[in-house]
Scaffold this motif. Structure first.
Motif, PDB file in Angstrom:
ATOM      1  N   UNK A   1       0.933  -1.169  -0.240  1.00 44.13           N
ATOM      2  CA  UNK A   1       0.005   0.047  -0.380  1.00 44.13           C
ATOM      3  C   UNK A   1       0.621   1.256   0.096  1.00 44.13           C
ATOM      4  N   UNK A   2       2.103   0.896   0.109  1.00 42.15           N
ATOM      5  CA  UNK A   2       3.419   2.572   0.725  1.00 42.15           C
ATOM      6  C   UNK A   2       4.088   2.273  -0.990  1.00 42.15           C
ATOM      7  N   UNK A   3       3.933   1.216  -1.871  1.00 40.94           N
ATOM      8  CA  UNK A   3       4.653   1.292  -3.174  1.00 40.94           C
ATOM      9  C   UNK A   3       5.842   1.235  -2.922  1.00 40.94           C
ATOM     10  N   UNK A   4       6.402   0.317  -1.981  1.00 41.01           N
ATOM     11  CA  UNK A   4       7.374  -0.690  -1.708  1.00 41.01           C
ATOM     12  C   UNK A   4       6.802  -1.188  -2.667  1.00 41.01           C
ATOM     13  N   UNK A   5       6.244  -1.968  -3.070  1.00 36.33           N
ATOM     14  CA  UNK A   5       6.910  -3.429  -3.465  1.00 36.33           C
ATOM     15  C   UNK A   5       5.292  -3.405  -4.114  1.00 36.33           C
ATOM     16  N   UNK A   6       5.458  -4.677  -5.334  1.00 35.61           N
ATOM     17  CA  UNK A   6       4.086  -5.309  -6.268  1.00 35.61           C
ATOM     18  C   UNK A   6       3.629  -6.034  -5.469  1.00 35.61           C
ATOM     19  N   UNK A   7       2.582  -6.755  -5.037  1.00 41.31           N
ATOM     20  CA  UNK A   7       1.269  -7.204  -3.946  1.00 41.31           C
ATOM     21  C   UNK A   7       2.948  -8.552  -4.011  1.00 41.31           C
ATOM     22  N   UNK A   8       2.515  -9.492  -5.137  1.00 40.53           N
ATOM     23  CA  UNK A   8       2.885 -10.361  -5.759  1.00 40.53           C
ATOM     24  C   UNK A   8       4.684 -10.365  -4.653  1.00 40.53           C
ATOM     25  N   UNK A   9       5.658  -9.630  -4.276  1.00 41.76           N
ATOM     26  CA  UNK A   9       7.114  -9.486  -4.353  1.00 41.76           C
ATOM     27  C   UNK A   9       6.864  -9.198  -2.641  1.00 41.76           C
ATOM     28  N   UNK A  10       6.064  -8.244  -2.459  1.00 39.09           N
ATOM     29  CA  UNK A  10       5.175  -7.972  -1.522  1.00 39.09           C
ATOM     30  C   UNK A  10       5.363  -8.962   0.171  1.00 39.09           C
ATOM     31  N   UNK A  11       4.780  -9.559  -0.853  1.00 42.98           N
ATOM     32  CA  UNK A  11       4.391 -11.306   0.281  1.00 42.98           C
ATOM     33  C   UNK A  11       5.353 -12.194  -0.239  1.00 42.98           C
ATOM     34  N   UNK A  12       5.812 -12.510  -1.255  1.00 39.74           N
ATOM     35  CA  UNK A  12       7.736 -13.065  -1.105  1.00 39.74           C
ATOM     36  C   UNK A  12       8.473 -12.413   0.139  1.00 39.74           C
ATOM     37  N   UNK A  13       8.288 -11.602  -0.095  1.00 42.35           N
ATOM     38  CA  UNK A  13       9.436 -10.683   1.031  1.00 42.35           C
ATOM     39  C   UNK A  13       9.316 -10.540   2.166  1.00 42.35           C
TER      40      UNK A  13
END
Length: 409
Positions: A392-404
């Protein structure tokens, strides 16, 4: 029934690991219990609202009459409650009856601090499957959950009518409706995306209903659900402040007329009714028309700690059994705007409390957050709410955010 209040010092959770608790053991005398009288027990619970306390106190008074057991209550401040419980486990000063959030039960049960209900022949016939799962650990049932809560979509009926908008039933309809209802200082949609279990709890219906799985959070299905929230914020249909809003904050926005729709629970009814907000509660939108909505089971459970005093544990069991009775369930559900967990009571409850239909109808299919992972759910939840914040803060796309943020990535 007597009352004792205590202001406990919160102990950092990091000081107490499951391994340490297991090593400490849980047998021995109960230093917190009121005397040695087997007919007098200490019941511990987090401090709640004035209304919740009154409703529960009335039910506990009835249970005193039914069981012949004197119940002394100890209300501990909500902030730091779990830390206090962990401290009591470590120091072997558990109360006779202990309330827990159902999501915290595996953590305490895995330490050996609780007695299985099978030791006391407590029946749970008719309870929803999700309730049984949430009250169990490693194949044993450890708790009774008399009432439950979950979340749904609240809509301001006047705002939707003025805009000529129908209640959304799918994700695409939700995005269209939220966009049409936004503008002039108002957002179409609000939810809590805070970096706590509260944020995960609000996200799970979207995550689960699209095929997301907490055993592996980094999937395309989970990413699609998170993309929905990203789209709502990026389009201006939801405020960026959802990142810090609690469910109470979301409700404040709805009451103020600053959002037309919100994700929330039945505990908001009193404030909405007092403010005179025109609202309706409906099921959360599904990914696509006809998809099943899977919502999380919330609420508290009642447990019997392993105090080492068999007579007091038997008395405690009689109180826990009374709390789960049909009479207690109906009184607690009606008085606290929650729903009974015995599926056989749902139709009667809806007939007597029609405004709760949108929640009560979900009871048979509610999913326990800890059913698959037990005590490891906490790590999965942290991974989910961390990914929400990142996306939501634009730090990563949803899939990458979940992977991280996935546990054991």
């Amino acid at each position: 029934m007597t009352q004792r209040r205590a202001a406990w010092t919160a102990v950092p959770l990091a000081l107490f690991t499951i391994g340490a608790l297991a090593l400490s053991g849980c047998s021995g005398s109960n230093a917190a219990s009121p005397g040695d009288d087997a007919d007098s027990i200490l019941l511990e619970r987090p401090a709640g609202s004035t209304n919740d306390k009154k409703v529960y106190d009335d039910v506990l008074a009835a249970c005193e009459e039914t069981t012949g057991v004197t119940i002394e209550t100890q209300d501990v401040p909500y902030d730091g409650y779990l830390a206090k419980v962990l401290q009591q486990v470590s120091s072997k000063t558990m109360p006779d009856v202990l309330m827990l959030d159902n999501g915290d039960l595996p953590q305490i049960a895995s330490s050996g601090a609780l007695a299985p209900l099978s030791d006391f022949d407590i029946a749970v016939d008719g309870y929803a499957d999700g309730v049984i799962e949430a009250s169990s650990y490693d194949g044993d049932l450890y708790a009774v959950q008399p009432v439950a809560n979950t979340i749904a979509l609240f809509v301001n009926t006047d705002m939707l009518a003025a805009a000529g908008i129908d209640v959304p039933t799918t994700w695409d309809e939700l995005k269209t409706a939220a966009a049409a209802l936004s503008g002039d200082g108002r957002y179409g949609m609000a939810f809590s995306a805070t970096a706590t279990e509260e944020g995960t709890f609000q996200f799970l219906p979207f995550f689960w209903s699209n095929g997301g799985d907490e055993t592996d959070i980094a999937t395309e299905a989970g990413a699609e659900a998170l993309q929905l929230w990203v789209d709502l914020v990026d389009s201006g249909s939801a405020s960026e402040s959802v990142l810090t809003w609690t469910q109470a904050d979301v409700n404040d926005q709805f009451v103020a007329g600053d959002t037309a729709m919100m994700v929330n629970g039945p505990w908001q009814f009193p404030s909405l009714d007092e403010a005179g907000v025109p609202y309706e509660v409906v099921s959360l939108p599904a990914p696509q028309d006809g998809d099943e909505i899977i919502s999380p089971l919330g609420g508290e459970v009642w447990t019997i700690p392993q105090t080492g005093n068999e007579a007091k544990m038997a008395a405690a069991a009689s109180v826990v059994e009374c709390l789960g009775s049909d009479e207690s369930q109906m009184a607690l559900a009606s008085g606290r705007d929650l729903v009974p967990t015995n599926t056989e009571l749902v139709d009667q409850f809806i007939a007597e409390n029609p405004k709760m239909a949108g929640f009560a109808e979900q009871v048979p299919g509610l999913r326990a957050r800890t059913a698959q992972l037990g005590a490891d759910y906490t790590a999965a939840s942290e991974g989910i709410y961390t990914a929400i914040q990142t996306a939501l803060t634009g730090g990563a796309d949803p899939l990458t955010a979940l992977q991280q943020s996935a546990p054991n990535k």
